[in-house]
Design a protein around this motif. Structure first.
Motif, short mmCIF file in Angstrom:
data_model
loop_
_atom_site.label_atom_id
_atom_site.label_comp_id
_atom_site.label_asym_id
_atom_site.label_seq_id
_atom_site.Cartn_x
_atom_site.Cartn_y
_atom_site.Cartn_z
N UNK A 174 0.84 -1.20 0.00
CA UNK A 174 0.00 0.00 0.00
C UNK A 174 0.87 1.25 0.00
N UNK A 175 1.94 1.24 0.76
CA UNK A 175 2.86 2.39 0.76
C UNK A 175 3.40 2.65 -0.64
N UNK A 176 3.74 1.57 -1.32
CA UNK A 176 4.29 1.69 -2.68
C UNK A 176 3.31 2.40 -3.61
N UNK A 177 2.02 2.14 -3.44
CA UNK A 177 1.01 2.74 -4.31
C UNK A 177 0.91 4.25 -4.12
N UNK A 178 1.25 4.74 -2.93
CA UNK A 178 1.12 6.17 -2.65
C UNK A 178 2.39 6.96 -2.89
N UNK A 179 3.44 6.29 -3.33
CA UNK A 179 4.70 6.97 -3.58
C UNK A 179 4.79 7.37 -5.05
N UNK A 180 5.20 8.59 -5.28
CA UNK A 180 5.43 9.06 -6.65
C UNK A 180 6.77 8.50 -7.12
N UNK A 181 6.72 7.57 -8.05
CA UNK A 181 7.93 6.89 -8.50
C UNK A 181 8.90 7.82 -9.21
N UNK A 182 8.39 8.89 -9.79
CA UNK A 182 9.26 9.84 -10.49
C UNK A 182 10.02 10.73 -9.49
N UNK A 183 9.33 11.15 -8.44
CA UNK A 183 9.96 12.06 -7.47
C UNK A 183 10.76 11.33 -6.40
N UNK A 184 10.34 10.12 -6.04
CA UNK A 184 10.99 9.38 -4.96
C UNK A 184 11.29 7.94 -5.39
N UNK A 185 12.20 7.78 -6.33
CA UNK A 185 12.47 6.41 -6.80
C UNK A 185 13.07 5.52 -5.72
N UNK A 186 13.86 6.10 -4.82
CA UNK A 186 14.45 5.32 -3.74
C UNK A 186 13.40 4.81 -2.77
N UNK A 187 12.44 5.67 -2.45
CA UNK A 187 11.35 5.27 -1.56
C UNK A 187 10.52 4.15 -2.19
#
Length: 87
Positions: free
Chosen positions: A30-43
């Motif tokens: 669920x955390x992964x779904x809320x992370x912007x992959x472009x802005x926070x690729x490490x997260x």
């Protein structure tokens, strides 16, 4: 009676451990779904890795517990019945 109680506690603890690992897997998914992959690729990568790790642990533990119970099942009088489902 203490031996029976220990057998029952062990069965409940095994199921609880697997449920905890599944919960952690879902939590990180669920955390992964809320992370912007472009802005926070490490997260995003960390969340994917954590979800995969918890999934792997859950699968491994569940297979070990299942094999253990299959090879040495508890006696009928010490088996724990699942709680009733409430709707």
């Amino acid at each position: 009676m203490r031996w029976i109680e220990e057998l029952q506690c062990l069965q409940v603890e095994m199921k609880s451990a697997v449920r905890f690992f599944r919960h952690q897997e879902q939590f990180w998914g669920m955390k992964r779904e809320f992370i912007d992959h472009q802005l926070q690729p490490g997260h995003a990568a960390w969340a994917v890795r954590q979800s995969a790790m918890w999934h792997s642990i859950g699968m491994h533990v569940e297979s070990k517990f299942t094999a253990l119970v299959a090879s040495d099942p508890p006696p009928e009088f010490a088996k724990v019945s699942p709680p009733p489902l409430y709707i």
